[in-house]
Design an enzyme around this catalytic site. Structure first.
Site, short mmCIF file in Angstrom:
data_model
loop_
_atom_site.label_atom_id
_atom_site.label_comp_id
_atom_site.label_asym_id
_atom_site.label_seq_id
_atom_site.Cartn_x
_atom_site.Cartn_y
_atom_site.Cartn_z
N ARG A 152 21.57 -12.17 29.16
CA ARG A 152 21.93 -11.47 27.92
C ARG A 152 22.68 -12.46 27.04
O ARG A 152 22.96 -13.57 27.46
CB ARG A 152 22.73 -10.17 28.18
CG ARG A 152 23.58 -10.12 29.40
CD ARG A 152 24.73 -11.07 29.41
NE ARG A 152 25.49 -11.02 28.19
CZ ARG A 152 26.27 -11.97 27.75
NH1 ARG A 152 26.37 -13.11 28.42
NH2 ARG A 152 26.93 -11.85 26.62
N GLY A 153 22.99 -12.03 25.80
CA GLY A 153 23.57 -12.95 24.83
C GLY A 153 22.43 -13.44 23.93
O GLY A 153 21.37 -13.84 24.44
N ALA A 154 22.66 -13.40 22.61
CA ALA A 154 21.56 -13.61 21.66
C ALA A 154 20.79 -14.93 21.87
O ALA A 154 19.57 -14.91 22.06
CB ALA A 154 22.09 -13.49 20.23
N ASP B 227 24.86 -11.34 17.04
CA ASP B 227 23.48 -11.08 17.45
C ASP B 227 22.51 -11.17 16.28
O ASP B 227 21.33 -11.48 16.46
CB ASP B 227 23.38 -9.71 18.12
CG ASP B 227 23.92 -9.81 19.52
OD1 ASP B 227 25.16 -9.78 19.68
OD2 ASP B 227 23.12 -9.98 20.46
N ASN C 42 27.30 -7.55 16.15
CA ASN C 42 27.74 -8.12 17.44
C ASN C 42 28.08 -6.94 18.35
O ASN C 42 27.98 -5.76 17.95
CB ASN C 42 28.94 -9.06 17.23
CG ASN C 42 29.26 -9.87 18.48
OD1 ASN C 42 28.38 -10.48 19.09
ND2 ASN C 42 30.51 -9.86 18.92
N LYS C 43 28.49 -7.26 19.56
CA LYS C 43 28.78 -6.23 20.58
C LYS C 43 29.66 -5.11 20.03
O LYS C 43 30.60 -5.36 19.28
CB LYS C 43 29.45 -6.92 21.76
CG LYS C 43 29.84 -6.04 22.93
CD LYS C 43 28.72 -5.22 23.48
CE LYS C 43 27.48 -6.00 23.83
NZ LYS C 43 26.30 -5.14 24.11
#
Ligand code: MRU
Length: 349
Positions: A45-47, A238, A248-249
């Site tokens: 995960r993570g853009a 993101d 973002n998150k």
């Protein structure tokens, strides 16, 4: 740092981030479909990391049993691109990387290339995307380090570190560079419900590098800021619209409001591949909605009464007006306006 995304000639090895911090386990992907599932299920995960993974996923299409010639390979790439692009909607790095891979395949195929030549070109393109991201993170670190004051206490959210990128990290890239320069006193990591990327991943990777880190419940940030314990907030992204609005998150927007209230600089760190210049503002950013169970069940135990509705939006959008600066590999965007985004980024990604 462990190699968390590794291309092994004709397969992809991913560190299973769901098992961290207590287990170091790897998953092998041999098809684009398996790669898309790994992205959807948060193995990776993570853009930027999901963009890189998807690029390798497209390369895997070139090794399928139906690839008899260049034309068949191109058809497999097209099908793979469709599956991979749909794996997660918010991080634009995913679509960006998949489209770059598909464009490469089309460009090489134009010359009537054989399946072997195409296969090789796709592997090299995915490796280039991976290596460029690591270089971008290093440059983001260099460009942002002086924005961390000496003796700086940094608050961060989610995990925008080595694990979320090709390596080194975006928000944590700035932290790493500032730490190397002796400027970081403490990193406060929000635990980041419900996946706990802060508690599990940010805390793990910073402690591996001997960078001082303290984990907080998400709801402690306001109190910590009010006590004067936070000098700067640094988060990843993101998707960033042309005017600088940033997805973002979930929880990032709340932190930006708090930072503005307390007069604390709020920084976003992201590579050019996270910008979506086709979107004029953040209003058009698709926000992923994930399964209610991920919120309602903690460590195998249901904590929400059965039958009660649960909302699980995975991201939020912070308006550009609340962001002090966006740190990219091409320079620092500040103040965050559409004009400055276009000037620092240039047009091409
Ligand atoms: O749901 P996730 O873990 O993929 O969300 C990740 C984030 O929100 C990160 O902050 C973002 O992708 C930036 S990663 C450099």
């Amino acid at each position: 740092m462990i190699s968390h995304i590794e291309w092994c000639k004709d397969s992809l090895r991913l560190l299973d981030q769901r098992r961290l911090p207590d287990g170091i386990e790897f998953m092998e992907c041999r098809t684009p479909e398996a790669t898309a599932s790994a992205i959807r299920d948060m193995v990776v995960r993570g853009a930027p990391a999901i963009g890189i993974t998807a690029a390798y996923g497209v390369a895997l299409a070139a090794f399928g049993p139906n690839v008899s010639d260049g034309e068949a390979l191109l058809a497999e790439v097209k099908a793979a691109a469709k599956v991979l692009e749909q794996a997660r909607p918010t991080a634009v790095n995913l679509a960006w990387a998949v489209r770059r891979m598909a464009a490469k395949a089309r460009q090489v195929a134009k010359g009537g290339a054989s399946a072997d030549v195409l296969r090789r070109a796709l592997c090299l393109e995915a490796i280039a995307i991976h290596e460029e991201d690591i270089a971008a993170c290093r440059a983001i670190g260099r460009n942002g380090l002086l924005l961390v004051p000496e003796g700086g206490r940094v608050l961060t959210h989610c995990n925008a570190g080595a694990l979320a990128t090709g390596g080194y990290g975006t928000a944590l890239g700035v932290v790493r560079a500032a730490h190397e320069a002796g400027r970081v006193k403490m990193v406060y990591a929000d635990e980041t419900r419900p996946y706990l990327q802060g508690a599990r991943l940010t805390a793990w990777e910073l402690s591996q590098d001997d960078i001082p880190v303290t984990v907080l419940c998400d709801d402690m940030a306001a109190s910590l800021m009010a006590k004067g314990f936070v000098d700067v907030v640094i988060v990843g992204a993101d998707r960033i619209a042309a005017n600088g609005d940033t997805a973002n998150k979930i929880g990032t927007y709340g932190l930006a409001v708090l930072a503005r209230h307390h007069g604390i600089p709020f920084l976003v760190a992201a590579p050019a591949s996270t910008f979506d210049m086709a979107l004029p503002t953040g209003a058009g950013i698709p926000i992923e909605s994930r399964a209610a169970e991920e919120v309602a069940v903690i460590a195998g135990r249901r904590v929400v009464p059965g039958g009660v509705a649960v909302l699980h939006l995975a991201f939020d959008v912070t308006p550009a007006s609340l962001i002090s600066a966006i740190v990219t590999e091409r320079g620092v965007i500040s103040p965050v306006t559409g004009e400055n985004v276009a000037r620092v980024l240039g047009q091409a990604k």
